[in-house]
Design a protein around this motif. Structure first.
Motif, short mmCIF file in Angstrom:
data_model
loop_
_atom_site.label_atom_id
_atom_site.label_comp_id
_atom_site.label_asym_id
_atom_site.label_seq_id
_atom_site.Cartn_x
_atom_site.Cartn_y
_atom_site.Cartn_z
N LYS A 26 4.40 -3.62 -1.18
CA LYS A 26 3.94 -3.96 0.17
C LYS A 26 4.88 -4.92 0.88
O LYS A 26 4.97 -4.91 2.10
N THR A 27 5.56 -5.76 0.15
CA THR A 27 6.49 -6.70 0.78
C THR A 27 7.85 -6.01 0.93
O THR A 27 8.30 -5.32 0.03
N GLU A 43 -1.52 -2.51 -10.13
CA GLU A 43 -1.86 -3.41 -9.02
C GLU A 43 -0.67 -4.29 -8.65
O GLU A 43 -0.42 -4.54 -7.47
N GLU A 44 0.08 -4.75 -9.65
CA GLU A 44 1.27 -5.56 -9.38
C GLU A 44 2.30 -4.75 -8.60
O GLU A 44 2.93 -5.26 -7.67
N LYS A 91 1.74 -2.17 -6.60
CA LYS A 91 1.25 -1.99 -5.23
C LYS A 91 1.56 -3.22 -4.39
O LYS A 91 2.05 -3.10 -3.26
N ASN A 92 1.26 -4.40 -4.90
CA ASN A 92 1.53 -5.64 -4.16
C ASN A 92 3.03 -5.86 -3.97
O ASN A 92 3.46 -6.32 -2.92
N PHE A 93 3.79 -5.52 -4.98
CA PHE A 93 5.24 -5.70 -4.93
C PHE A 93 5.85 -4.81 -3.85
O PHE A 93 6.73 -5.24 -3.10
#
Length: 134
Positions: free
Chosen positions: A27-28, A20-21, A23-25
């Motif tokens: 995205k930016t 999950e980290e 994926k979020n990382f």
């Protein structure tokens, strides 16, 4: 990527990115994640974090069997291009002073030692701060 990191726990320890980290990382667009594959298996990982006008190397790892095949250097080339495209001035990292192979790798890729962080990895376990100016 999470499974790959766990496979090489001796390198990553308990300090690895969870799915999950990651994926979020990703995205930016201020950060950079690079993955190398061979036969649909991950063999290398580069995680770079933008800090102000600098790109910090958080992780640069190539599976032992695939080392000395320019994978790490290609990761650095892509990071340098990312810096140029995003007007970043340098790439920095900390590396354990005892990790002679990594230090030689970075020197081969034109990184310079610019300082030391005493006890960064624990008592009497210093880090060298290395930098590549774009």
């Amino acid at each position: 990527i999470e499974v790959f990191q766990k496979k090489f726990k001796s390198f990553f320890g308990d300090n690895f990115w969870k799915s999950e980290e990651i994926k979020n990382f990703v995205k930016t667009n201020k950060n950079l994640v690079l993955v190398a594959f061979s036969d649909k298996k991950i063999i290398g990982l580069g995680i770079f974090i933008r800090v102000d006008v600098c790109l910090d190397i958080y992780t640069l790892f190539v599976a032992p069997f695939y080392r000395n095949k320019n994978i790490g250097s290609k990761f650095l080339d892509k990071a340098k291009l990312f810096c140029n495209l995003n007007s970043l001035k340098n790439i920095k990292l900390e590396v354990n002073r005892k990790n002679k192979k990594a230090i030689e790798f970075y020197k081969k890729n034109n990184f310079l030692c610019i300082g030391t962080r005493k006890n960064y990895y624990g008592f009497n376990d210093d880090a060298l701060i290395m930098e590549f100016i774009i």
